[in-house]
Design an enzyme around this catalytic site. Structure first.
Site, PDB file in Angstrom:
ATOM      1  N   HIS A  98      -3.110   8.466 -28.489  1.00  0.00           N
ATOM      2  CA  HIS A  98      -3.464   7.191 -27.838  1.00  0.00           C
ATOM      3  C   HIS A  98      -4.224   6.288 -28.797  1.00  0.00           C
ATOM      4  O   HIS A  98      -4.043   5.062 -28.787  1.00  0.00           O
ATOM      5  CB  HIS A  98      -4.300   7.447 -26.581  1.00  0.00           C
ATOM      6  CG  HIS A  98      -3.519   7.986 -25.430  1.00  0.00           C
ATOM      7  ND1 HIS A  98      -4.103   8.423 -24.262  1.00  0.00           N
ATOM      8  CD2 HIS A  98      -2.184   8.142 -25.258  1.00  0.00           C
ATOM      9  CE1 HIS A  98      -3.152   8.838 -23.424  1.00  0.00           C
ATOM     10  NE2 HIS A  98      -1.994   8.682 -24.009  1.00  0.00           N
TER      11      HIS A  98
ATOM     12  N   ARG B 168       0.810  -1.234   0.000  1.00  0.00           N
ATOM     13  CA  ARG B 168       0.000   0.000   0.000  1.00  0.00           C
ATOM     14  C   ARG B 168       0.838   1.277   0.000  1.00  0.00           C
ATOM     15  O   ARG B 168       0.381   2.320   0.433  1.00  0.00           O
ATOM     16  CB  ARG B 168      -0.983   0.018   1.163  1.00  0.00           C
ATOM     17  CG  ARG B 168      -1.962  -1.145   1.152  1.00  0.00           C
ATOM     18  CD  ARG B 168      -3.167  -0.883   2.042  1.00  0.00           C
ATOM     19  NE  ARG B 168      -4.000  -2.076   2.124  1.00  0.00           N
ATOM     20  CZ  ARG B 168      -3.916  -2.983   3.092  1.00  0.00           C
ATOM     21  NH1 ARG B 168      -3.056  -2.823   4.070  1.00  0.00           N
ATOM     22  NH2 ARG B 168      -4.715  -4.030   3.080  1.00  0.00           N
TER      23      ARG B 168
ATOM     24  N   LYS C 136       2.030  10.756 -12.353  1.00  0.00           N
ATOM     25  CA  LYS C 136       1.125   9.840 -13.051  1.00  0.00           C
ATOM     26  C   LYS C 136       1.842   8.517 -13.244  1.00  0.00           C
ATOM     27  O   LYS C 136       2.913   8.462 -13.824  1.00  0.00           O
ATOM     28  CB  LYS C 136       0.735  10.407 -14.423  1.00  0.00           C
ATOM     29  CG  LYS C 136      -0.373  11.430 -14.371  1.00  0.00           C
ATOM     30  CD  LYS C 136      -0.939  11.630 -15.770  1.00  0.00           C
ATOM     31  CE  LYS C 136      -2.003  12.697 -15.798  1.00  0.00           C
ATOM     32  NZ  LYS C 136      -2.539  12.890 -17.162  1.00  0.00           N
TER      33      LYS C 136
ATOM     34  N   GLU D 257       7.248  15.675 -26.881  1.00  0.00           N
ATOM     35  CA  GLU D 257       6.731  16.181 -25.601  1.00  0.00           C
ATOM     36  C   GLU D 257       7.350  17.537 -25.257  1.00  0.00           C
ATOM     37  O   GLU D 257       6.736  18.332 -24.549  1.00  0.00           O
ATOM     38  CB  GLU D 257       6.975  15.167 -24.476  1.00  0.00           C
ATOM     39  CG  GLU D 257       6.311  13.807 -24.680  1.00  0.00           C
ATOM     40  CD  GLU D 257       4.803  13.766 -24.352  1.00  0.00           C
ATOM     41  OE1 GLU D 257       4.196  14.826 -24.103  1.00  0.00           O
ATOM     42  OE2 GLU D 257       4.235  12.650 -24.348  1.00  0.00           O
TER      43      GLU D 257
ATOM     44  N   HIS E 114       5.473   6.165 -28.236  1.00  0.00           N
ATOM     45  CA  HIS E 114       4.485   7.094 -27.683  1.00  0.00           C
ATOM     46  C   HIS E 114       4.705   8.516 -28.235  1.00  0.00           C
ATOM     47  O   HIS E 114       3.764   9.177 -28.679  1.00  0.00           O
ATOM     48  CB  HIS E 114       4.576   7.080 -26.156  1.00  0.00           C
ATOM     49  CG  HIS E 114       3.723   8.103 -25.479  1.00  0.00           C
ATOM     50  ND1 HIS E 114       2.347   8.074 -25.521  1.00  0.00           N
ATOM     51  CD2 HIS E 114       4.056   9.213 -24.747  1.00  0.00           C
ATOM     52  CE1 HIS E 114       1.864   9.116 -24.845  1.00  0.00           C
ATOM     53  NE2 HIS E 114       2.880   9.813 -24.368  1.00  0.00           N
TER      54      HIS E 114
ATOM     55  N   HIS F 232      -2.451  13.968 -27.338  1.00  0.00           N
ATOM     56  CA  HIS F 232      -2.501  12.623 -26.758  1.00  0.00           C
ATOM     57  C   HIS F 232      -3.797  11.880 -27.057  1.00  0.00           C
ATOM     58  O   HIS F 232      -3.816  10.650 -27.039  1.00  0.00           O
ATOM     59  CB  HIS F 232      -2.287  12.680 -25.243  1.00  0.00           C
ATOM     60  CG  HIS F 232      -0.857  12.926 -24.862  1.00  0.00           C
ATOM     61  ND1 HIS F 232      -0.166  14.058 -25.248  1.00  0.00           N
ATOM     62  CD2 HIS F 232       0.025  12.187 -24.128  1.00  0.00           C
ATOM     63  CE1 HIS F 232       1.069  14.008 -24.761  1.00  0.00           C
ATOM     64  NE2 HIS F 232       1.213  12.882 -24.073  1.00  0.00           N
TER      65      HIS F 232
ATOM     66  N   LYS G 218       5.872  22.056 -16.728  1.00  0.00           N
ATOM     67  CA  LYS G 218       5.121  20.946 -16.149  1.00  0.00           C
ATOM     68  C   LYS G 218       4.940  21.137 -14.641  1.00  0.00           C
ATOM     69  O   LYS G 218       3.860  20.878 -14.088  1.00  0.00           O
ATOM     70  CB  LYS G 218       5.808  19.610 -16.440  1.00  0.00           C
ATOM     71  CG  LYS G 218       5.042  18.435 -15.856  1.00  0.00           C
ATOM     72  CD  LYS G 218       4.918  17.258 -16.763  1.00  0.00           C
ATOM     73  CE  LYS G 218       3.914  16.259 -16.209  1.00  0.00           C
ATOM     74  NZ  LYS G 218       3.926  14.991 -16.934  1.00  0.00           N
TER      75      LYS G 218
ATOM     76  N   ARG H 198      -4.464  20.538 -15.849  1.00  0.00           N
ATOM     77  CA  ARG H 198      -3.473  19.529 -16.192  1.00  0.00           C
ATOM     78  C   ARG H 198      -3.815  18.789 -17.480  1.00  0.00           C
ATOM     79  O   ARG H 198      -2.917  18.294 -18.171  1.00  0.00           O
ATOM     80  CB  ARG H 198      -3.304  18.535 -15.036  1.00  0.00           C
ATOM     81  CG  ARG H 198      -2.207  17.518 -15.300  1.00  0.00           C
ATOM     82  CD  ARG H 198      -1.778  16.754 -14.066  1.00  0.00           C
ATOM     83  NE  ARG H 198      -0.714  15.824 -14.422  1.00  0.00           N
ATOM     84  CZ  ARG H 198       0.016  15.138 -13.560  1.00  0.00           C
ATOM     85  NH1 ARG H 198      -0.209  15.284 -12.270  1.00  0.00           N
ATOM     86  NH2 ARG H 198       0.963  14.323 -13.966  1.00  0.00           N
TER      87      ARG H 198
ATOM     88  N   GLU I 274      -5.504  16.416 -12.165  1.00  0.00           N
ATOM     89  CA  GLU I 274      -6.126  16.632 -13.470  1.00  0.00           C
ATOM     90  C   GLU I 274      -7.629  16.870 -13.376  1.00  0.00           C
ATOM     91  O   GLU I 274      -8.428  16.192 -14.014  1.00  0.00           O
ATOM     92  CB  GLU I 274      -5.829  15.450 -14.405  1.00  0.00           C
ATOM     93  CG  GLU I 274      -6.078  15.810 -15.864  1.00  0.00           C
ATOM     94  CD  GLU I 274      -5.465  14.807 -16.818  1.00  0.00           C
ATOM     95  OE1 GLU I 274      -4.291  14.437 -16.653  1.00  0.00           O
ATOM     96  OE2 GLU I 274      -6.168  14.402 -17.765  1.00  0.00           O
TER      97      GLU I 274
ATOM     98  N   ASN J  32      -2.100  17.066 -22.169  1.00  0.00           N
ATOM     99  CA  ASN J  32      -2.388  15.945 -23.066  1.00  0.00           C
ATOM    100  C   ASN J  32      -2.600  16.395 -24.506  1.00  0.00           C
ATOM    101  O   ASN J  32      -3.164  15.658 -25.308  1.00  0.00           O
ATOM    102  CB  ASN J  32      -3.630  15.194 -22.571  1.00  0.00           C
ATOM    103  CG  ASN J  32      -3.375  14.476 -21.260  1.00  0.00           C
ATOM    104  OD1 ASN J  32      -2.315  13.901 -21.065  1.00  0.00           O
ATOM    105  ND2 ASN J  32      -4.335  14.539 -20.361  1.00  0.00           N
TER     106      ASN J  32
END
Lengths: 374, 374
Positions: free
Chosen positions: B261, B130, B152, B194, B274, B257, B236, B250, B246, B254
């Site tokens: 994706h 955890r 993330k 990026e 990517h 993206h 960033k 935020r 987000e 993306n």
């Protein structure tokens, strides 16, 4: 801390205070069938009821009806039932169902079932799209008094119980006492183990009450069950509110669990119920406390008697034919509380107070040998 | 925001401000080989370097030497290399290694590699017992300027990228610029995607600088790389500090993206890198912005030219022989930003500012058709 509804049966409410992650535990009868129970849950297009193949057929449709005002679509996924299924493969069935239904990150998950369903649903909610809201609707005594409260979620790994998971709080916990009426006797007893635990670690008065009412609890006296659930939740709420992430105090809730986890892992998950292993684990931990001079023999005898009257095993099972206590020690060294290979035991230091400390291997072996089945 | 070390090469430091989860990004040369780089990481018995079979042989032993003063035992696990391995099965190799070594919950994880290693190590750290501490040591440009910063973490699901994960912040990010010297050209270009992204969404001046220095970056001019990494991390850090989870701002990170994706999932993870998919995705998003009247054609042409000069694809691949744009739409509807089945695009509203909004399907189809390979 208690409020009464205008309806004919009392609704009790216990608050978990964690700042902006605070939430209520509602305790009462018939809660699953009332839409009002869920009125503070965020509204969303989709909801997913996660349940198992035992509980689902009884309650899933009823819960779905109560959720209809809050969610346009209420989906259900039923997992196989049992601790042996608390694995990644089963967890993935939840993700598959969420993605197959196109569930977005506002989707609310509802855990409808016992501790296994609650732990897995909570971890799925923590991880799906990096976090969606979830609600606990525990239908076993064990889940109502312990596992559904406090945000511990996770799955097992072959090498240890609950090794993979997250601290992730639900938005609401709904303890519908009516669900306990259909609970198998063995599971009721398993739940009583976690109820009994709160006495020695936090409240001697509650231990006295349990001594007097244990038979009534096993006979499912509704008033006794209501009190047991509420008092257990109150103690847990107090502890979790002070130590959410188990940096200290919260570890005392694991009384009986270090030995118990070894029993569960050693026999194979699901052989003994979690509560059965914890019941026996408390007997072992009480003996260890006595050998370390922390409690007297009368306390050990009293606690053992109570656990036995709850319908729980009090003799430790054989985990290894040649070196039984060595096997226990090896299994306990991978417990999450262990640090640098040193096992941390939750022990009773005078009834009503717990301490976390290590103990010499030789003493632990003596306790296991003295308490084991022949 | 900048400090200089007494040594011969400058060390830059960018702070991520998130209250008690704040941490620094260190940017400089030779950082992996200096024990001082890690002096603020909590000391513990065990550390686990998580790397891949490409990066591990070059840097793992050097990193282990630098960690020796902080951890008694430094273990290493090397995962297979590539986006196609960003799966539960690979993640489980990390848990297996941790449990096999008896790692407790003070163990520190070090992610040594690119974005895939960083995302998986972060999620492993979030979930092991955890939650244990972790450190990002990104060795690709993409990871240094984007994925290692901001917490993330996650893995892919066959139905979508990064569908399972957590927001979980590292204790430290170490960008050793020397690691970029050995980076394959294709990966350098992927990282530039990026870097370029930060211009249109946040800083027109940075876009001008990139226009002037893109060839120097591809030739790995150390001074240009240092500036690109620092400025990217600054932007960033600013965005993440204002919107960690987000809920709004935020999402603008993306840019490119949503289309990207779809390309990655449609071709199969790992077919395009990517960053390549994001590069092409930015071209598509720029065209969509223009068709919605948010930017002019000159901006689209300028951005497309910059992306092309960075060595990135600017034509969208065919994902389906009969209904290509329909396939794109279907894949984008399971994006995490989608809500109730409505795709949320990050669009440019005047260079230097991004907005998140939906667009009519017909317009999206036109853009895909116009920008696709024949």
């Amino acid at each position: 801390m208690l409020t009464a509804t205008p309806s004919h049966h009392p609704l009790e409410r216990v608050e978990i205070s964690l700042g902006d992650r605070s939430y209520p535990i509602l305790i009462g009868r018939g809660l699953i069938d009332e839409a009002g129970t869920f009125e503070d849950v965020p509204s969303s297009s989709d909801a997913m009821i996660v349940t198992n193949t035992t509980v689902g057929p009884i309650y899933a449709e009823r819960l779905a009806r109560s959720l209809a005002p809050r969610h346009r679509r209420v989906h259900t996924v039923a997992l196989p039932d049992g601790e042996g299924y608390k694995t990644w493969e089963t967890l993935n069935q939840i993700f598959d169902a969420l993605l197959a239904q196109g569930c977005d990150r506002k989707t609310v998950l509802y855990a409808l079932g016992g501790g296994v369903v609650g732990d897995m649903t909570g971890f799925a909610a923590a991880s799906y799209m990096r976090g969606v809201p979830f609600v606990q609707v525990p239908t076993t005594l064990l889940a109502q008094v312990d596992s559904s409260v406090g945000g511990k979620t996770g799955i097992n790994h072959p090498a240890g119980k609950n090794m993979i998971g997250a601290f992730y709080q639900p938005r609401l916990v709904v303890c519908d006492l009516d669900t306990l009426a259909t609970l198998p006797e063995r599971e009721l007893s398993a739940g009583l183990a976690e109820v009994i635990k709160y006495g020695p670690i936090a409240d001697v008065g509650f231990l006295d009450w349990l001594d007097a009412r244990i038979e009534g609890l096993r006979q499912r006296d509704p008033e006794a069950l209501a009190h047991a659930v509420r008092r257990s939740c109150e103690i847990k709420a107090e502890v979790v509110g002070r130590d959410e992430r188990e940096s200290g105090l919260r570890a005392t809730l694991n009384f009986g669990h270090t030995f118990g986890h070894a029993i569960e892992a050693g026999l194979g998950y699901g052989t003994w119920l979690h509560g059965e292993a914890v019941g026996c684990g408390m007997v072992l931990a009480a003996h260890l406390s006595a050998r370390l001079g922390l409690v007297d023999a009368a306390f050990v005898a009293r606690l053992t008697n109570l656990i036995e009257r709850a319908g729980l095993p009090v003799r430790a099972p054989q985990l290894d034919a040649t070196d039984n206590s060595g096997r226990y020690l090896a299994l306990m060294r991978v417990d999450k509380k262990a640090e640098a290979g040193e096992i941390r035991f939750v022990l009773i230091d005078g009834a009503g107070r717990a301490v976390v400390r290590s103990a010499p291997d030789a003493l632990v072996r003596e306790v296991i040998d003295a308490c084991s089945c022949a």
